[in-house]
Design a protein around this motif. Sequence first.
Motif, mmCIF file in Angstrom:
data_model
loop_
_atom_site.group_PDB
_atom_site.id
_atom_site.type_symbol
_atom_site.label_atom_id
_atom_site.label_comp_id
_atom_site.label_asym_id
_atom_site.label_seq_id
_atom_site.Cartn_x
_atom_site.Cartn_y
_atom_site.Cartn_z
ATOM 1 N N GLN A 258 1.232 -36.668 -33.724
ATOM 2 C CA GLN A 258 0.225 -37.647 -33.302
ATOM 3 C C GLN A 258 -1.060 -36.957 -32.847
ATOM 4 O O GLN A 258 -2.165 -37.452 -33.114
ATOM 5 C CB GLN A 258 0.791 -38.500 -32.165
ATOM 6 C CG GLN A 258 1.955 -39.389 -32.565
ATOM 7 C CD GLN A 258 2.492 -40.183 -31.385
ATOM 8 O OE1 GLN A 258 1.793 -41.007 -30.810
ATOM 9 N NE2 GLN A 258 3.730 -39.914 -31.008
ATOM 10 N N LEU A 259 -0.916 -35.831 -32.177
ATOM 11 C CA LEU A 259 -2.100 -35.090 -31.739
ATOM 12 C C LEU A 259 -2.886 -34.550 -32.929
ATOM 13 O O LEU A 259 -4.120 -34.479 -32.894
ATOM 14 C CB LEU A 259 -1.682 -33.932 -30.824
ATOM 15 C CG LEU A 259 -1.169 -34.322 -29.429
ATOM 16 C CD1 LEU A 259 -0.530 -33.117 -28.743
ATOM 17 C CD2 LEU A 259 -2.295 -34.890 -28.566
ATOM 18 N N MET A 260 -2.185 -34.172 -33.974
ATOM 19 C CA MET A 260 -2.854 -33.685 -35.179
ATOM 20 C C MET A 260 -3.728 -34.779 -35.782
ATOM 21 O O MET A 260 -4.860 -34.530 -36.201
ATOM 22 C CB MET A 260 -1.815 -33.191 -36.191
ATOM 23 C CG MET A 260 -1.098 -31.910 -35.755
ATOM 24 S SD MET A 260 0.330 -31.484 -36.789
ATOM 25 C CE MET A 260 -0.500 -30.991 -38.308
ATOM 26 N N GLU A 261 -3.215 -35.987 -35.802
ATOM 27 C CA GLU A 261 -3.994 -37.111 -36.333
ATOM 28 C C GLU A 261 -5.188 -37.413 -35.437
ATOM 29 O O GLU A 261 -6.294 -37.689 -35.923
ATOM 30 C CB GLU A 261 -3.093 -38.346 -36.455
ATOM 31 C CG GLU A 261 -2.038 -38.236 -37.543
ATOM 32 C CD GLU A 261 -2.664 -38.007 -38.908
ATOM 33 O OE1 GLU A 261 -3.659 -38.692 -39.231
ATOM 34 O OE2 GLU A 261 -2.164 -37.128 -39.647
ATOM 35 N N PHE A 262 -4.971 -37.371 -34.133
ATOM 36 C CA PHE A 262 -6.068 -37.616 -33.190
ATOM 37 C C PHE A 262 -7.153 -36.568 -33.345
ATOM 38 O O PHE A 262 -8.356 -36.883 -33.338
ATOM 39 C CB PHE A 262 -5.532 -37.619 -31.754
ATOM 40 C CG PHE A 262 -6.599 -37.712 -30.707
ATOM 41 C CD1 PHE A 262 -7.185 -38.925 -30.385
ATOM 42 C CD2 PHE A 262 -7.044 -36.568 -30.056
ATOM 43 C CE1 PHE A 262 -8.181 -39.014 -29.426
ATOM 44 C CE2 PHE A 262 -8.043 -36.644 -29.095
ATOM 45 C CZ PHE A 262 -8.610 -37.866 -28.782
ATOM 46 N N THR B 277 -0.006 -25.759 -32.464
ATOM 47 C CA THR B 277 -0.846 -25.531 -33.645
ATOM 48 C C THR B 277 -0.441 -26.450 -34.785
ATOM 49 O O THR B 277 -1.163 -26.574 -35.775
ATOM 50 C CB THR B 277 -0.731 -24.078 -34.141
ATOM 51 O OG1 THR B 277 0.606 -23.852 -34.617
ATOM 52 C CG2 THR B 277 -1.060 -23.089 -33.036
ATOM 53 N N GLY B 278 0.743 -27.055 -34.668
ATOM 54 C CA GLY B 278 1.252 -27.935 -35.719
ATOM 55 C C GLY B 278 2.068 -27.229 -36.779
ATOM 56 O O GLY B 278 2.651 -27.885 -37.651
ATOM 57 N N ALA C 58 -5.899 -28.457 -28.202
ATOM 58 C CA ALA C 58 -4.983 -28.054 -27.128
ATOM 59 C C ALA C 58 -5.642 -27.072 -26.165
ATOM 60 O O ALA C 58 -5.456 -27.155 -24.941
ATOM 61 C CB ALA C 58 -3.723 -27.441 -27.726
ATOM 62 N N ILE C 59 -6.413 -26.142 -26.687
ATOM 63 C CA ILE C 59 -7.110 -25.173 -25.838
ATOM 64 C C ILE C 59 -8.191 -25.869 -25.021
ATOM 65 O O ILE C 59 -8.327 -25.643 -23.807
ATOM 66 C CB ILE C 59 -7.716 -24.043 -26.688
ATOM 67 C CG1 ILE C 59 -6.609 -23.243 -27.386
ATOM 68 C CG2 ILE C 59 -8.569 -23.109 -25.821
ATOM 69 C CD1 ILE C 59 -7.109 -22.276 -28.442
ATOM 70 N N ALA C 60 -8.959 -26.740 -25.673
ATOM 71 C CA ALA C 60 -10.028 -27.472 -24.985
ATOM 72 C C ALA C 60 -9.458 -28.357 -23.890
ATOM 73 O O ALA C 60 -10.058 -28.509 -22.813
ATOM 74 C CB ALA C 60 -10.822 -28.304 -25.988
ATOM 75 N N TRP C 61 -8.293 -28.950 -24.126
ATOM 76 C CA TRP C 61 -7.637 -29.790 -23.118
ATOM 77 C C TRP C 61 -7.346 -28.975 -21.863
ATOM 78 O O TRP C 61 -7.558 -29.453 -20.741
ATOM 79 C CB TRP C 61 -6.360 -30.371 -23.705
ATOM 80 C CG TRP C 61 -5.602 -31.277 -22.784
ATOM 81 C CD1 TRP C 61 -5.747 -32.629 -22.639
ATOM 82 C CD2 TRP C 61 -4.553 -30.895 -21.873
ATOM 83 N NE1 TRP C 61 -4.866 -33.111 -21.702
ATOM 84 C CE2 TRP C 61 -4.130 -32.074 -21.216
ATOM 85 C CE3 TRP C 61 -3.954 -29.689 -21.559
ATOM 86 C CZ2 TRP C 61 -3.113 -32.059 -20.261
ATOM 87 C CZ3 TRP C 61 -2.944 -29.664 -20.600
ATOM 88 C CH2 TRP C 61 -2.537 -30.851 -19.957
#
Length: 327
Positions: A254-258, A218-219, A270-273
């Motif tokens: 990095q995922l937060m920025e993406f 969740t960050g 993350a859930i969609a992944w």
Amino acid sequence: MEYSKLGKSGLPVSRLSFGTWITFGNQIGYDTAKELMVIAYDAGVNFFDNAEVYAHGRSEEVMGRILKETGWSRDSYTVSSKVFFGAGGKLPTQRGLHRKHIREACDAALKRLQVDYLDLYFCHRPDKSTPIEETVWSMHQLIMAGKVLYWGTSEWSAQEIMEAHMVAARYNLIGPVVEQPQYNMLYRHKVEVEFAQIYKTVGLGLTIWSPLASGLLTGKYNAGISDDYRLKRDELAWLAERNLIEENLKKVAQLMEFAKEIGTDVTRLAIAWCLKNPNVSTVLLGASKPEQLKHNLTALEVVPLLTDDMMERIESILNNKPQHPPF
């Protein structure tokens, strides 16, 4: 809501489901628990996950009271329990996968949940001290008695699952149809590699837990660790040791920025992944706050954004794709 079949079975389950580990009967009060279940049900969730060990049975008692008070038609939802750890008893016969505990635990779960049967019954861990034949026979007998519709495993190895299927085939018994493993962006090998052949042979539905790595994805841990965060709980020390490392926090950043770049947030990403994996039947969501659950239930909207190119970009950030052994 979207629905998929549970492995090779005919049972339709919502792609997003609701689990009560840590929260019901422990972290949150009854009114909040009821509000969360109503939110999930109204959003189309039809699978509610529980276990005898969750809050030593109190989680099932809370869920059972909610199911009774809401009056939802029994044919509109599926409910599960799990057997192995027991509901708090310390004596040898009060845990495990031997016939005595399986039968008594099932009866106790039915009473706590206030239902006549369980849609899914999971063997919560493998039991090295009980012959696999005894466990498979016991689960088959529960189905024959009308107390359980489908049975499965949780955190079993591919070898153990196949041993159960071999026993079922040998004695013409009903084998497991579902496994409940941990699966998320940071924990991938079992689902993506170890189970690969099972999907193709006997079939295997997956009801995966911890899609957010207990909150890491969740960050929130990137801003510091608060005492009320899930991974600070004593019972999750083993997960914290595995997940709360600098390498993972850098990946989350990095995922937060993406996620921002494609118009969403890292939680829904993350859930969609997880939902993008075609072998995942349903993703279990846990929540302690209504707004949290409402937000996470919209993760299905993000799945169409994850094109092949976007998935490759995520892979470049994660840099942890499991390697299949050469054949």
